[in-house]
Design a protein around this motif. Sequence first.
Motif, PDB file in Angstrom:
ATOM      1  N   ASN A 106     -17.321 -10.796  63.094  1.00 24.64           N
ATOM      2  CA  ASN A 106     -18.061 -11.064  61.851  1.00 24.64           C
ATOM      3  C   ASN A 106     -17.469 -12.225  61.063  1.00 24.64           C
ATOM      4  OD1 ASN A 106     -19.877  -8.941  62.338  1.00 24.64           O
ATOM      5  ND2 ASN A 106     -18.398  -7.475  61.527  1.00 24.64           N
ATOM      6  N   GLN A 107     -17.228 -13.322  61.750  1.00 26.98           N
ATOM      7  CA  GLN A 107     -16.682 -14.522  61.130  1.00 26.98           C
ATOM      8  C   GLN A 107     -17.440 -15.742  61.640  1.00 26.98           C
ATOM      9  OE1 GLN A 107     -12.374 -14.860  60.724  1.00 26.98           O
ATOM     10  NE2 GLN A 107     -12.200 -12.893  61.774  1.00 26.98           N
ATOM     11  N   GLU A 108     -17.336 -16.818  60.871  1.00 22.24           N
ATOM     12  CA  GLU A 108     -17.950 -18.089  61.242  1.00 22.24           C
ATOM     13  C   GLU A 108     -16.858 -19.055  61.699  1.00 22.24           C
ATOM     14  OE1 GLU A 108     -21.184 -18.848  61.269  1.00 22.24           O
ATOM     15  OE2 GLU A 108     -21.876 -16.982  60.366  1.00 22.24           O
ATOM     16  N   ILE A 109     -17.217 -19.977  62.563  1.00 20.13           N
ATOM     17  CA  ILE A 109     -16.286 -21.017  63.008  1.00 20.13           C
ATOM     18  C   ILE A 109     -16.081 -21.997  61.853  1.00 20.13           C
ATOM     19  CG2 ILE A 109     -15.959 -22.976  64.570  1.00 20.13           C
ATOM     20  CD1 ILE A 109     -17.764 -21.436  66.586  1.00 20.13           C
ATOM     21  N   GLU A 110     -14.833 -22.225  61.470  1.00 20.09           N
ATOM     22  CA  GLU A 110     -14.528 -23.249  60.472  1.00 20.09           C
ATOM     23  C   GLU A 110     -14.380 -24.591  61.167  1.00 20.09           C
ATOM     24  OE1 GLU A 110     -11.059 -24.355  57.268  1.00 20.09           O
ATOM     25  OE2 GLU A 110     -11.523 -22.256  57.622  1.00 20.09           O
ATOM     26  N   ASP A 111     -13.562 -24.638  62.191  1.00 19.91           N
ATOM     27  CA  ASP A 111     -13.498 -25.803  63.062  1.00 19.91           C
ATOM     28  C   ASP A 111     -12.881 -25.403  64.386  1.00 19.91           C
ATOM     29  OD1 ASP A 111     -10.627 -25.985  62.719  1.00 19.91           O
ATOM     30  OD2 ASP A 111     -10.894 -27.307  61.014  1.00 19.91           O
ATOM     31  N   ILE A 112     -13.080 -26.247  65.374  1.00 26.16           N
ATOM     32  CA  ILE A 112     -12.533 -26.038  66.710  1.00 26.16           C
ATOM     33  C   ILE A 112     -11.669 -27.251  67.012  1.00 26.16           C
ATOM     34  CG2 ILE A 112     -13.054 -25.819  69.172  1.00 26.16           C
ATOM     35  CD1 ILE A 112     -15.784 -24.604  68.336  1.00 26.16           C
ATOM     36  N   LEU A 113     -10.442 -27.002  67.435  1.00 27.92           N
ATOM     37  CA  LEU A 113      -9.487 -28.063  67.746  1.00 27.92           C
ATOM     38  C   LEU A 113      -9.238 -28.082  69.251  1.00 27.92           C
ATOM     39  CD1 LEU A 113      -7.220 -30.121  67.002  1.00 27.92           C
ATOM     40  CD2 LEU A 113      -5.719 -28.137  66.732  1.00 27.92           C
ATOM     41  N   ILE A 114      -9.404 -29.250  69.840  1.00 23.57           N
ATOM     42  CA  ILE A 114      -9.100 -29.436  71.259  1.00 23.57           C
ATOM     43  C   ILE A 114      -8.059 -30.540  71.334  1.00 23.57           C
ATOM     44  CG2 ILE A 114     -10.012 -30.045  73.532  1.00 23.57           C
ATOM     45  CD1 ILE A 114     -12.816 -29.170  72.319  1.00 23.57           C
ATOM     46  N   THR A 115      -6.893 -30.213  71.871  1.00 24.83           N
ATOM     47  CA  THR A 115      -5.804 -31.178  71.964  1.00 24.83           C
ATOM     48  C   THR A 115      -5.636 -31.602  73.419  1.00 24.83           C
ATOM     49  OG1 THR A 115      -4.719 -30.013  70.149  1.00 24.83           O
ATOM     50  CG2 THR A 115      -3.391 -31.598  71.365  1.00 24.83           C
ATOM     51  N   LEU A 116      -5.762 -32.894  73.656  1.00 24.76           N
ATOM     52  CA  LEU A 116      -5.565 -33.467  74.989  1.00 24.76           C
ATOM     53  C   LEU A 116      -4.240 -34.210  75.014  1.00 24.76           C
ATOM     54  CD1 LEU A 116      -9.180 -34.914  75.420  1.00 24.76           C
ATOM     55  CD2 LEU A 116      -8.319 -32.687  76.181  1.00 24.76           C
ATOM     56  N   ASP A 117      -3.899 -34.810  76.139  1.00 25.13           N
ATOM     57  CA  ASP A 117      -2.646 -35.564  76.237  1.00 25.13           C
ATOM     58  C   ASP A 117      -2.557 -36.669  75.195  1.00 25.13           C
ATOM     59  OD1 ASP A 117      -1.847 -34.060  78.415  1.00 25.13           O
ATOM     60  OD2 ASP A 117      -2.537 -35.522  79.890  1.00 25.13           O
TER      61      ASP A 117
END
Length: 161
Positions: A106-117
Amino acid sequence: MLVQRLKRMIGTDDLDAGQPIQIPEKPPSGPATPGIPSTKDDDMPTTSIADAVQIKGFIGACLVDGDSGLMLASEGGGRLDLNMVAALNTDFVKAKQQAIDQLGLNQEIEDILITLDKQIHLIRPLERQRSIFIYVALDKASANLGMARMQLKNLEANLRF
């Protein structure tokens, strides 16, 4: 596969994966006729994400319709195909929200972080319109993640639909 799906959605075979979908710029402000008041800029729709280039380490950014996967606006990108980014990350955001729903969080996505090299990718669904998200790619060596998140939130506040 996604490019074919996009072609079917927009009904064309002329989709060039390297070119963003063009939308008209905001009309100039000010009265068109002397003595007639103009529309306030705050009331005008704007999907410009031009301020994203001010984020330290900026590579590219796009505003995406999460229902269709189509790009609404873009800045930068270089070798990064922002049309493809829009389509692929739409599926990613939908899958993540579905997982959250199935877990009963029961939550919303605030942000999604994708870390690459060498890069950081941030995806931020808009608070006012959850079906639209901002995607930004940053150079990992020069980006400041905390500042980038704050700048994206400010950029969102200036969007009008």
